[in-house]
Design an enzyme around this catalytic site. Sequence first.
Site, short mmCIF file in Angstrom:
data_model
loop_
_atom_site.label_atom_id
_atom_site.label_comp_id
_atom_site.label_asym_id
_atom_site.label_seq_id
_atom_site.Cartn_x
_atom_site.Cartn_y
_atom_site.Cartn_z
N GLN A 1 0.71 -1.26 -0.04
CA GLN A 1 -0.10 0.15 -0.10
C GLN A 1 0.75 1.40 0.03
O GLN A 1 2.09 1.13 0.20
CB GLN A 1 -0.88 -0.02 1.04
N GLU B 1 1.30 -8.23 13.45
CA GLU B 1 1.23 -7.17 12.86
C GLU B 1 1.36 -7.05 11.41
O GLU B 1 1.27 -5.93 10.46
CB GLU B 1 2.59 -6.34 13.23
N ASP C 1 -7.87 -4.70 14.81
CA ASP C 1 -7.78 -3.61 14.40
C ASP C 1 -7.10 -3.76 12.95
O ASP C 1 -6.47 -2.89 12.31
CB ASP C 1 -6.81 -2.59 15.13
#
Length: 365
Positions: free
Chosen positions: A138, A210, A274
């Site tokens: 990204q 992560e 998240d």
Amino acid sequence: FSLNLAADCNAVLKALQPIFQEQGMTETVHNWEDHGYLVTYIKKNGSFANLRIHPHGLVLVDLQSYNDDMKGREEVDQLLNKVEERMKELIHGNIKRVKRLPAILRGGVIDRYWPTADGRLVEYDIDEVVYDEDSPFQNIKILHSKQFGNILILSGDVNLAESDLAYTQAIMGSGKEDYTGKEVLILGGGDGGILYEIVKLKPKMVTMVEISFDKSSNIDQMVIDGCKKHMRKTCGDVLDNLKGDCYQVLIEDCIPVLKRYAKEGRMFDYVINDLTAVPISTSPEEDSTWEFLRLILDLSMKVLKQDGKYFTQGNCINLTDALTLYEEQLSRLYCPVEFSKETVCVPSYMELWVFYTIWKKQTDI
């Protein structure tokens, strides 16, 4: 201009023509029998104006100026003032509404325009590009806002600003949970905010996984690198090392990690997801992101203690269809669950955000 009566297109055109001609602008007129006029005015420096006169009583003026300096903006304001004065003289008291929108700066060095989740365009007070890198997954931007501090933006989505402690508190249970001596699993959370706040609460161990290679997860090592340098008001020093006295950060794909933990029988008091917001798409059978979310939910339930809690973000409160569909997915998990939700104002989002608490349904013996 929104008028109280039908527009005399020819009269409006003749009234406004001198204003643009005084600017030395070249005029081109297009007209349609039942659809009014479109008039373009072009200046030698590349600036131009569009005048659209609709017969039903709507008159639109759009100006694009090549100059971004103060003098150029003053010239635009002066021209618009003259147009407004002339329209009021022509139409007298029959103008229902005059609306002048602020200028949009196109092609600027700093991009200040970012959409909300429900499709509204917000102009932020961005004054500096702090970090701008492309990872294999990204684009990662950290931009400085005078109101919100540094803002993390991943592939065009506003993720978290230094002002957004409300987000972090909400996804941790809004201060109602006791994390002392507890086992906590965080999925995602690359900005470090959740980890930083939980470590303060004396948990037994926090494991943060992560990265996920799903394209919607928005997490990778370069996010950590950017945040630990430029988002320290959010993450403190917890991202400086991948291990601390009561936490560890695993740079691994979260799905194999969850499957491994489930196989090993490792259980957590809290799982905080998240990774990604609830998708806007309302066709889960056609959208792999919904399948990804259900997989994460199922695996998370397998590693969640019977009396544990699962926290996650939902999406903007206006996206009712997507939120309803997410809640329907909860009935499709391998075990029965119950949930509650709350709505929180996240400052930099400039919209109300929904958060979910999910737990395993207690069954009677």
